[in-house]
Scaffold this motif. Structure first.
Motif, PDB file in Angstrom:
ATOM      1  N   ALA A 152      -7.254 -12.650  -1.064  1.00  0.00           N
ATOM      2  CA  ALA A 152      -8.316 -12.020  -0.276  1.00  0.00           C
ATOM      3  C   ALA A 152      -9.314 -13.083   0.175  1.00  0.00           C
ATOM      4  CB  ALA A 152      -9.023 -10.947  -1.094  1.00  0.00           C
ATOM      5  N   GLY A 153      -9.704 -12.989   1.429  1.00  0.00           N
ATOM      6  CA  GLY A 153     -10.654 -13.946   1.988  1.00  0.00           C
ATOM      7  C   GLY A 153     -10.012 -15.138   2.658  1.00  0.00           C
ATOM      8  N   GLY A 154      -8.722 -15.361   2.417  1.00  0.00           N
ATOM      9  CA  GLY A 154      -8.024 -16.481   3.045  1.00  0.00           C
ATOM     10  C   GLY A 154      -7.729 -16.209   4.514  1.00  0.00           C
ATOM     11  N   THR A 155      -7.340 -17.234   5.228  1.00  0.00           N
ATOM     12  CA  THR A 155      -7.038 -17.112   6.654  1.00  0.00           C
ATOM     13  C   THR A 155      -5.740 -16.336   6.859  1.00  0.00           C
ATOM     14  OG1 THR A 155      -8.136 -19.203   7.097  1.00  0.00           O
ATOM     15  CG2 THR A 155      -6.609 -18.401   8.783  1.00  0.00           C
ATOM     16  N   ALA A 156      -5.821 -15.277   7.661  1.00  0.00           N
ATOM     17  CA  ALA A 156      -4.659 -14.437   7.958  1.00  0.00           C
ATOM     18  C   ALA A 156      -4.025 -14.932   9.257  1.00  0.00           C
ATOM     19  CB  ALA A 156      -5.080 -12.980   8.070  1.00  0.00           C
ATOM     20  N   ASP A 157      -3.042 -15.801   9.132  1.00  0.00           N
ATOM     21  CA  ASP A 157      -2.417 -16.401  10.311  1.00  0.00           C
ATOM     22  C   ASP A 157      -0.925 -16.105  10.395  1.00  0.00           C
ATOM     23  OD1 ASP A 157      -1.543 -17.924   8.193  1.00  0.00           O
ATOM     24  OD2 ASP A 157      -2.174 -19.838   9.038  1.00  0.00           O
ATOM     25  N   ARG A 158      -0.450 -15.177   9.583  1.00  0.00           N
ATOM     26  CA  ARG A 158       0.969 -14.814   9.578  1.00  0.00           C
ATOM     27  C   ARG A 158       1.124 -13.431   8.952  1.00  0.00           C
ATOM     28  NH1 ARG A 158       3.113 -19.461   8.111  1.00  0.00           N
ATOM     29  NH2 ARG A 158       1.095 -20.327   8.460  1.00  0.00           N
ATOM     30  N   PHE A 159       2.326 -12.899   9.067  1.00  0.00           N
ATOM     31  CA  PHE A 159       2.656 -11.652   8.380  1.00  0.00           C
ATOM     32  C   PHE A 159       4.135 -11.669   8.058  1.00  0.00           C
ATOM     33  CE2 PHE A 159       3.309 -10.646  12.832  1.00  0.00           C
ATOM     34  CZ  PHE A 159       4.409  -9.817  12.861  1.00  0.00           C
ATOM     35  N   TRP A 160       4.560 -10.707   7.257  1.00  0.00           N
ATOM     36  CA  TRP A 160       5.941 -10.652   6.788  1.00  0.00           C
ATOM     37  C   TRP A 160       6.467  -9.225   6.885  1.00  0.00           C
ATOM     38  CZ3 TRP A 160       1.791 -12.887   4.575  1.00  0.00           C
ATOM     39  CH2 TRP A 160       1.823 -14.272   4.380  1.00  0.00           C
ATOM     40  N   VAL A 161       7.764  -9.115   7.031  1.00  0.00           N
ATOM     41  CA  VAL A 161       8.471  -7.853   6.835  1.00  0.00           C
ATOM     42  C   VAL A 161       9.395  -8.106   5.658  1.00  0.00           C
ATOM     43  CG1 VAL A 161      10.104  -6.188   7.781  1.00  0.00           C
ATOM     44  CG2 VAL A 161       8.295  -7.149   9.247  1.00  0.00           C
ATOM     45  N   ILE A 162       9.197  -7.341   4.602  1.00  0.00           N
ATOM     46  CA  ILE A 162       9.948  -7.543   3.361  1.00  0.00           C
ATOM     47  C   ILE A 162      11.395  -7.093   3.560  1.00  0.00           C
ATOM     48  CG2 ILE A 162      10.113  -6.895   0.926  1.00  0.00           C
ATOM     49  CD1 ILE A 162       7.026  -6.390   1.066  1.00  0.00           C
ATOM     50  N   ARG A 163      12.319  -7.970   3.215  1.00  0.00           N
ATOM     51  CA  ARG A 163      13.750  -7.656   3.291  1.00  0.00           C
ATOM     52  C   ARG A 163      14.252  -7.119   1.963  1.00  0.00           C
ATOM     53  NH1 ARG A 163      17.052 -12.387   4.849  1.00  0.00           N
ATOM     54  NH2 ARG A 163      18.614 -10.787   5.143  1.00  0.00           N
ATOM     55  N   SER A 164      13.811  -7.735   0.858  1.00  0.00           N
ATOM     56  CA  SER A 164      14.190  -7.267  -0.479  1.00  0.00           C
ATOM     57  C   SER A 164      13.110  -7.709  -1.461  1.00  0.00           C
ATOM     58  CB  SER A 164      15.551  -7.828  -0.900  1.00  0.00           C
ATOM     59  OG  SER A 164      15.488  -9.235  -1.022  1.00  0.00           O
ATOM     60  N   GLY A 165      13.056  -6.992  -2.581  1.00  0.00           N
ATOM     61  CA  GLY A 165      12.055  -7.302  -3.593  1.00  0.00           C
ATOM     62  C   GLY A 165      10.826  -6.418  -3.458  1.00  0.00           C
ATOM     63  N   ALA A 166       9.802  -6.756  -4.229  1.00  0.00           N
ATOM     64  CA  ALA A 166       8.585  -5.943  -4.253  1.00  0.00           C
ATOM     65  C   ALA A 166       7.353  -6.841  -4.284  1.00  0.00           C
ATOM     66  CB  ALA A 166       8.588  -5.032  -5.478  1.00  0.00           C
ATOM     67  N   VAL A 167       6.316  -6.396  -3.589  1.00  0.00           N
ATOM     68  CA  VAL A 167       5.044  -7.106  -3.524  1.00  0.00           C
ATOM     69  C   VAL A 167       3.938  -6.133  -3.899  1.00  0.00           C
ATOM     70  CG1 VAL A 167       3.397  -8.254  -1.980  1.00  0.00           C
ATOM     71  CG2 VAL A 167       5.853  -8.664  -1.702  1.00  0.00           C
ATOM     72  N   ASN A 168       3.022  -6.590  -4.727  1.00  0.00           N
ATOM     73  CA  ASN A 168       1.845  -5.797  -5.049  1.00  0.00           C
ATOM     74  C   ASN A 168       0.646  -6.334  -4.279  1.00  0.00           C
ATOM     75  OD1 ASN A 168       3.155  -4.126  -6.860  1.00  0.00           O
ATOM     76  ND2 ASN A 168       2.558  -5.303  -8.644  1.00  0.00           N
ATOM     77  N   LEU A 169      -0.086  -5.438  -3.642  1.00  0.00           N
ATOM     78  CA  LEU A 169      -1.366  -5.790  -3.047  1.00  0.00           C
ATOM     79  C   LEU A 169      -2.418  -5.538  -4.103  1.00  0.00           C
ATOM     80  CD1 LEU A 169      -1.086  -4.149   0.488  1.00  0.00           C
ATOM     81  CD2 LEU A 169      -0.625  -6.509  -0.170  1.00  0.00           C
ATOM     82  N   ASP A 170      -3.337  -6.488  -4.265  1.00  0.00           N
ATOM     83  CA  ASP A 170      -4.335  -6.313  -5.304  1.00  0.00           C
ATOM     84  C   ASP A 170      -5.733  -6.653  -4.806  1.00  0.00           C
ATOM     85  OD1 ASP A 170      -4.437  -9.151  -5.376  1.00  0.00           O
ATOM     86  OD2 ASP A 170      -3.164  -9.267  -7.122  1.00  0.00           O
ATOM     87  N   GLN A 171      -6.697  -6.178  -5.552  1.00  0.00           N
ATOM     88  CA  GLN A 171      -8.109  -6.426  -5.277  1.00  0.00           C
ATOM     89  C   GLN A 171      -8.746  -6.936  -6.560  1.00  0.00           C
ATOM     90  OE1 GLN A 171      -9.868  -5.736  -2.175  1.00  0.00           O
ATOM     91  NE2 GLN A 171     -11.195  -7.128  -3.254  1.00  0.00           N
ATOM     92  N   GLU A 172      -9.474  -8.029  -6.440  1.00  0.00           N
ATOM     93  CA  GLU A 172     -10.194  -8.556  -7.595  1.00  0.00           C
ATOM     94  C   GLU A 172     -11.453  -7.712  -7.795  1.00  0.00           C
ATOM     95  OE1 GLU A 172     -12.390 -12.691  -8.757  1.00  0.00           O
ATOM     96  OE2 GLU A 172     -10.464 -12.831  -7.737  1.00  0.00           O
ATOM     97  N   VAL A 173     -11.575  -7.105  -8.982  1.00  0.00           N
ATOM     98  CA  VAL A 173     -12.755  -6.274  -9.267  1.00  0.00           C
ATOM     99  C   VAL A 173     -13.763  -6.999 -10.141  1.00  0.00           C
ATOM    100  CG1 VAL A 173     -11.650  -4.051  -8.835  1.00  0.00           C
ATOM    101  CG2 VAL A 173     -11.519  -5.052 -11.117  1.00  0.00           C
ATOM    102  N   THR A 174     -13.295  -7.935 -10.946  1.00  0.00           N
ATOM    103  CA  THR A 174     -14.165  -8.847 -11.696  1.00  0.00           C
ATOM    104  C   THR A 174     -13.463 -10.197 -11.696  1.00  0.00           C
ATOM    105  OG1 THR A 174     -13.183  -8.547 -13.893  1.00  0.00           O
ATOM    106  CG2 THR A 174     -14.904  -6.964 -13.254  1.00  0.00           C
ATOM    107  N   SER A 175     -14.127 -11.219 -12.197  1.00  0.00           N
ATOM    108  CA  SER A 175     -13.506 -12.545 -12.203  1.00  0.00           C
ATOM    109  C   SER A 175     -12.248 -12.596 -13.064  1.00  0.00           C
ATOM    110  CB  SER A 175     -14.513 -13.596 -12.667  1.00  0.00           C
ATOM    111  OG  SER A 175     -14.927 -13.318 -13.994  1.00  0.00           O
ATOM    112  N   ARG A 176     -12.052 -11.607 -13.929  1.00  0.00           N
ATOM    113  CA  ARG A 176     -10.875 -11.606 -14.805  1.00  0.00           C
ATOM    114  C   ARG A 176      -9.960 -10.402 -14.625  1.00  0.00           C
ATOM    115  NH1 ARG A 176     -13.248 -13.001 -20.637  1.00  0.00           N
ATOM    116  NH2 ARG A 176     -15.321 -12.843 -19.774  1.00  0.00           N
TER     117      ARG A 176
END
Length: 149
Positions: free
Chosen positions: A37-61
């Protein structure tokens, strides 16, 4: 229940083929952080296989998984909207194979082919609306209790 919208299958065939001309195959080992989060968004992907989790940092840990994506799903939409920074982080939950797209090349193609650009924006908007509806349902389930079917 909201139906998952798959970017490549939602586009008309001719537009899908033009977009596929810009794709290159990549892979991410399990537990690889794909973007933060916060990084430069200069690309995207279409997942062919496998799994990705989108996450949000709620505290530093502590990070909270906000969505899980799999085969056919669009990973990354922030490249399409200013300020072009990632809203969430993404980590490979398993070995992931994907088509990767350079955002600048896709945007240039969208200018060259306005019908493709419009189709792409509409499809991404539908994907976002679908994901928002799923998230809304999860929040209702978590904070109000199980909703009636």
């Amino acid at each position: 229940m909201t139906k998952a919208i798959k970017l490549l299958t939602a586009l008309p065939q001719a537009q899908r083929e033009r977009l596929m001309d810009l794709a290159h195959e990549v892979s991410f080992p399990e537990d690889t952080r794909i973007f933060e989060a916060g990084g430069t968004a200069d690309r995207f992907w279409v997942i062919r296989s496998g799994a990705v989790n989108l996450d949000q940092e709620v505290t530093s840990r502590k990070r909270v998984t906000v969505a899980s994506l799999g085969a056919g799903d669009l990973l990354g939409w922030s490249w399409l909207f200013p300020p072009y920074t990632w809203d969430f982080g993404a980590v490979a939950f398993s070995q992931v194979r994907a088509y990767e797209y350079d955002a600048a090349a896709v945007l240039a193609l969208s200018v060259e082919d306005p019908l493709l650009g419009l189709s792409l924006v509409r499809t991404v908007a539908e994907i976002l609306a679908s994901r928002l509806e799923v998230t809304r349902g999860k929040l209702l389930d978590a904070y109000v209790g199980r909703r009636p079917a």
